[in-house]
Write a protein that holds these residues in place. Structure first.
Motif, PDB file in Angstrom:
ATOM      1  N   ALA A 344       0.821  -1.206   0.000  1.00  0.00           N
ATOM      2  CA  ALA A 344       0.000   0.000   0.000  1.00  0.00           C
ATOM      3  C   ALA A 344       0.859   1.262   0.000  1.00  0.00           C
ATOM      4  O   ALA A 344       0.532   2.249  -0.668  1.00  0.00           O
ATOM      5  CB  ALA A 344      -0.934  -0.007   1.212  1.00  0.00           C
ATOM      6  N   GLN A 345       1.956   1.249   0.753  1.00  0.00           N
ATOM      7  CA  GLN A 345       2.827   2.424   0.783  1.00  0.00           C
ATOM      8  C   GLN A 345       3.543   2.616  -0.556  1.00  0.00           C
ATOM      9  O   GLN A 345       3.715   3.752  -1.016  1.00  0.00           O
ATOM     10  CB  GLN A 345       3.820   2.289   1.930  1.00  0.00           C
ATOM     11  N   ALA A 346       3.925   1.496  -1.195  1.00  0.00           N
ATOM     12  CA  ALA A 346       4.521   1.603  -2.531  1.00  0.00           C
ATOM     13  C   ALA A 346       3.498   2.145  -3.522  1.00  0.00           C
ATOM     14  O   ALA A 346       3.821   2.987  -4.372  1.00  0.00           O
ATOM     15  CB  ALA A 346       5.038   0.237  -2.976  1.00  0.00           C
ATOM     16  N   LEU A 347       2.256   1.672  -3.415  1.00  0.00           N
ATOM     17  CA  LEU A 347       1.191   2.179  -4.282  1.00  0.00           C
ATOM     18  C   LEU A 347       0.945   3.655  -4.032  1.00  0.00           C
ATOM     19  O   LEU A 347       0.764   4.441  -4.976  1.00  0.00           O
ATOM     20  CB  LEU A 347      -0.086   1.378  -4.045  1.00  0.00           C
ATOM     21  N   SER A 348       0.945   4.053  -2.765  1.00  0.00           N
ATOM     22  CA  SER A 348       0.730   5.453  -2.425  1.00  0.00           C
ATOM     23  C   SER A 348       1.828   6.335  -3.023  1.00  0.00           C
ATOM     24  O   SER A 348       1.558   7.414  -3.554  1.00  0.00           O
ATOM     25  CB  SER A 348       0.698   5.614  -0.902  1.00  0.00           C
ATOM     26  N   GLY A 349       3.066   5.861  -2.948  1.00  0.00           N
ATOM     27  CA  GLY A 349       4.161   6.620  -3.557  1.00  0.00           C
ATOM     28  C   GLY A 349       3.998   6.737  -5.063  1.00  0.00           C
ATOM     29  O   GLY A 349       4.235   7.811  -5.648  1.00  0.00           O
ATOM     30  N   ALA A 350       3.587   5.635  -5.696  1.00  0.00           N
ATOM     31  CA  ALA A 350       3.372   5.668  -7.143  1.00  0.00           C
ATOM     32  C   ALA A 350       2.223   6.607  -7.508  1.00  0.00           C
ATOM     33  O   ALA A 350       2.266   7.301  -8.532  1.00  0.00           O
ATOM     34  CB  ALA A 350       3.087   4.259  -7.658  1.00  0.00           C
ATOM     35  N   ARG A 351       1.194   6.625  -6.657  1.00  0.00           N
ATOM     36  CA  ARG A 351       0.072   7.540  -6.912  1.00  0.00           C
ATOM     37  C   ARG A 351       0.508   8.997  -6.817  1.00  0.00           C
ATOM     38  O   ARG A 351       0.099   9.833  -7.632  1.00  0.00           O
ATOM     39  CB  ARG A 351      -1.044   7.262  -5.911  1.00  0.00           C
ATOM     40  N   LYS A 352       1.319   9.314  -5.831  1.00  0.00           N
ATOM     41  CA  LYS A 352       1.778  10.701  -5.686  1.00  0.00           C
ATOM     42  C   LYS A 352       2.646  11.107  -6.884  1.00  0.00           C
ATOM     43  O   LYS A 352       2.565  12.244  -7.361  1.00  0.00           O
ATOM     44  CB  LYS A 352       2.538  10.858  -4.374  1.00  0.00           C
ATOM     45  N   ALA A 353       3.455  10.161  -7.375  1.00  0.00           N
ATOM     46  CA  ALA A 353       4.255  10.454  -8.573  1.00  0.00           C
ATOM     47  C   ALA A 353       3.348  10.653  -9.783  1.00  0.00           C
ATOM     48  O   ALA A 353       3.569  11.560 -10.610  1.00  0.00           O
ATOM     49  CB  ALA A 353       5.243   9.320  -8.823  1.00  0.00           C
ATOM     50  N   ALA A 354       2.308   9.809  -9.896  1.00  0.00           N
ATOM     51  CA  ALA A 354       1.369   9.954 -11.007  1.00  0.00           C
ATOM     52  C   ALA A 354       0.604  11.269 -10.901  1.00  0.00           C
ATOM     53  O   ALA A 354       0.337  11.939 -11.910  1.00  0.00           O
ATOM     54  CB  ALA A 354       0.401   8.778 -11.032  1.00  0.00           C
ATOM     55  N   ALA A 355       0.238  11.656  -9.666  1.00  0.00           N
ATOM     56  CA  ALA A 355      -0.506  12.904  -9.472  1.00  0.00           C
ATOM     57  C   ALA A 355       0.299  14.112  -9.922  1.00  0.00           C
ATOM     58  O   ALA A 355      -0.262  15.088 -10.431  1.00  0.00           O
ATOM     59  CB  ALA A 355      -0.899  13.040  -8.002  1.00  0.00           C
ATOM     60  N   ALA A 356       1.624  14.055  -9.750  1.00  0.00           N
ATOM     61  CA  ALA A 356       2.466  15.171 -10.173  1.00  0.00           C
ATOM     62  C   ALA A 356       2.401  15.382 -11.682  1.00  0.00           C
ATOM     63  O   ALA A 356       2.524  16.516 -12.168  1.00  0.00           O
ATOM     64  CB  ALA A 356       3.915  14.915  -9.741  1.00  0.00           C
ATOM     65  N   ALA A 357       2.211  14.305 -12.440  1.00  0.00           N
ATOM     66  CA  ALA A 357       2.060  14.436 -13.892  1.00  0.00           C
ATOM     67  C   ALA A 357       0.600  14.611 -14.293  1.00  0.00           C
ATOM     68  O   ALA A 357       0.299  15.209 -15.335  1.00  0.00           O
ATOM     69  CB  ALA A 357       2.638  13.194 -14.580  1.00  0.00           C
ATOM     70  N   PHE A 358      -0.306  14.089 -13.464  1.00  0.00           N
ATOM     71  CA  PHE A 358      -1.737  14.116 -13.777  1.00  0.00           C
ATOM     72  C   PHE A 358      -2.261  15.547 -13.822  1.00  0.00           C
ATOM     73  O   PHE A 358      -2.958  15.947 -14.773  1.00  0.00           O
ATOM     74  CB  PHE A 358      -2.477  13.310 -12.704  1.00  0.00           C
ATOM     75  N   ALA A 359      -1.941  16.347 -12.798  1.00  0.00           N
ATOM     76  CA  ALA A 359      -2.495  17.695 -12.700  1.00  0.00           C
ATOM     77  C   ALA A 359      -2.117  18.575 -13.893  1.00  0.00           C
ATOM     78  O   ALA A 359      -2.998  19.166 -14.528  1.00  0.00           O
ATOM     79  CB  ALA A 359      -2.076  18.332 -11.380  1.00  0.00           C
TER      80      ALA A 359
END
Length: 585
Positions: A344-359
């Motif tokens: 879950a923590q690895a997924l959370s980190g990947a989500r935050k990285a994706a969010a940086a490109a998503f916005a």
């Protein structure tokens, strides 16, 4: 993609057949012409709920059939609905459940209804959009699997804890019952044997008298049988010398004598061993009473008592080992919890990285949809979620915050956007996430895996609440999206329809007192007429037609200038047709 659709006896449709093309297909028509029925028909093929109200008045069965192209394969799906509300679904002629149909059809085409953009108002949907953009399907699946394993272990550990809390009471009761049985120490068949002994002991005096009388008659009394038999056998021997018929009885003489002597000895020994004391009978009675008590409590038979004794011994052994099992379960639970947290923590980190490109990407797409001053943020929960709120999706809560106007603070998406703005946000999200899935498919060795990037999308009035310049950019975006996927769009806006590769008109007519809906592919001239109708309604003039023709020319020129790619596999004939449509013949 959806290649062919046939609808029979559904609502106002008697019989309709439509052959769709790759790229951007648009369907237009007057309000109430039956455009929504086409969307509902596709929804039935996707496993949607069937109702007898959908069957055309006076008919028994409505049918929706489609041919989907997936790579080199064709998949034929048929759904039948009866006037009574029952339905059947078939895939390539084989009967399937609605659930199986929904699972399959989801890999073929996606349907986005008129109000689906309202789902964006629910922050729970934002996380899925971010995961789709970040191509995090594998990480999400691993996290869900780890969560499910941990949840199962939690349930088992809780059951063991509950059992441990009850252990002392259960152990005390089981031990008490076992001691009750062990104290009597019953043996298999003992009750039957004791019942026989009780009968003997209860009749001991009579048995002794009968034995003594029988023994005396055989041996001791005057004229005892064994003494008298000596004379009998002598006479039989004399008879045998006179008649051979007596010979067998002479031969049997010794055996009969031996049996009578054996009986006499048994009678004498039996009397000697017979216990006629009142104490012995009392012992038997008491033992039988103890066994009967056990049978009432643990039986109802002595065999049942012995089975209960074995079960109690096993239960006590298991209770004695429950502490060890609980300790082992707690260790496994801690291991699985740590494994879930790691995923879950690895997924959370990947989500935050994706969010940086998503916005920034969503801001860029919204700018292309005439929302140039939009600010957008993906916000995560500020504090860690308590363990009670962890889910198979991980440890994150995500919500989209947006500002459409300069100087305005970023606010939750649900609180600030109009219907038209929300439609464009939804279109931008679909464009972005579908592009991400297409990139994932193209980067996969061996091509697109099953279930990745469905090749078709249907938008039902995605242009709701917009018009003018915004409608033009939405049309361009849908045409661009059609370069990678088959796109079917129902629209009321000529600015959107003008960008289509293929244009269908849905008409409603009354024929012999019955309403009929028809769908036809428009020729270049017919397309100009339809766009003119959409522009001016019934007030058709040459000037309106000229505007419609110019709209087609400009949309085609814009597409060529942008170098928009056509769907893979589109024929040269289709390309020439699109250019001809743009020129308005």
């Amino acid at each position: 993609m959806l290649r062919f659709l046939r609808i029979s006896r559904l609502a106002v449709i008697d019989a309709v057949e439509v052959e769709f093309d790759p790229g951007f297909n648009v369907l237009t028509g007057e309000t109430g012409a039956g455009k929504s029925i086409l969307v509902e028909a596709v929804g039935l093929l996707l496993g949607g709920r069937a109702s007898g109200d959908l069957v055309r008045t006076g008919e028994d069965v409505a049918t929706v059939e489609a041919i989907f192209q997936r790579g080199d394969d064709e998949i034929v799906i048929r759904r039948e609905i009866t006037a009574q509300g029952r339905s059947r679904a078939y895939v390539n002629g084989a009967l399937v459940t609605a659930g199986a149909l929904k699972e399959l059809a989801g890999d073929l085409i996606e349907l986005h209804g008129q109000h689906e953009h309202q789902t964006l108002l629910d922050p729970a949907t934002h996380l899925a959009a971010l995961d789709a953009f970040g191509r995090l399907d594998d990480r999400v699946a691993r996290t869900a699997a780890a969560f499910n394993a941990w949840s199962a272990a939690r349930l088992e550990a809780e059951q063991l804890r509950t059992a441990a809390r009850e252990r002392a009471t259960r152990l005390e009761f089981a031990s008490f019952q076992l001691q009750d049985i062990d104290k009597v120490a019953p043996k298999a068949g003992e009750d039957e044997e004791l019942a026989a002994n009780r009968t003997i002991l209860s009749n001991a005096a009579r048995i002794e008298r009968l034995c003594n009388e029988s023994y005396g008659a055989l041996y001791e009394s005057d004229g005892a049988i064994l003494d008298s038999l000596g004379g009998v056998w002598k006479r039989v021997a004399d008879l045998a010398q006179l008649d051979a018929a007596f010979e067998p009885y002479v031969s049997a003489r010794d055996g009969i004598k031996a049996q009578l002597e054996d009986l006499a000895m048994f009678l004498r020994r039996y009397v000697d061993t017979l216990d006629v004391s009142a104490g012995r009978l009392q012992q038997v009675e008491e033992r039988l009473a103890s066994l009967e008590r056990l049978k009432r409590k643990h039986g109802p038979t002595l065999q049942g008592v012995l089975a209960r004794q074995d079960a109690l011994r096993q239960e006590i052994a298991e209770l004695d080992s429950s502490e060890e099992r609980l300790a082992s379960s707690e260790r496994e639970l801690a291991t699985l919890r740590a494994a879930f947290l790691a995923e879950a923590q690895a997924l959370s980190g990947a989500r935050k990285a994706a969010a940086a490109a998503f916005a920034p990407r969503i801001v860029e797409l919204l700018a292309g949809l005439a929302l140039e001053r939009t600010q957008f943020e993906v916000r995560f929960n500020a504090t860690p979620l308590p363990e009670s709120e962890w889910t198979s999706s991980g440890l994150d809560r995500v919500e989209f915050f947006v500002s459409m106007n300069p100087g305005e603070d970023l606010r939750p998406l649900a609180r600030i956007v109009s219907g038209g703005e929300l439609s464009r946000v939804m279109l931008a999200l679909k464009t972005m996430t579908f592009r991400a899935r297409l990139d994932a498919a193209e980067s996969t060795p061996g091509g697109r895996p099953l279930g990745v990037a469905p090749p078709g999308m249907i938008f039902d009035e995605v242009d709701a609440g917009i018009g003018g310049r915004v409608a033009v950019v939405v049309g361009r975006r849908l045409r661009s999206l059609g370069g990678a996927f088959q796109v079917l769009c129902i629209t009321h806006l000529p600015q959107v329809a003008a960008h289509a590769d293929t244009h269908f008109l849905i008409e409603k007519r009354v024929d012999r007192g019955r309403t009929q809906t028809r769908v036809g592919r428009l020729s270049p001239d017919e397309r100009v007429e339809e766009l003119a109708r959409m522009l001016a309604g019934s007030a058709m003039t040459d000037a309106v037609r000229a505007s419609a023709r110019e709209m087609l020319t400009l949309s085609a020129a814009t597409g060529e200038a942008k170098g928009e790619s056509k769907p893979k596999g589109e024929s040269e004939r289709a390309k020439a047709k699109a250019r001809k449509d743009a020129r308005g013949s």
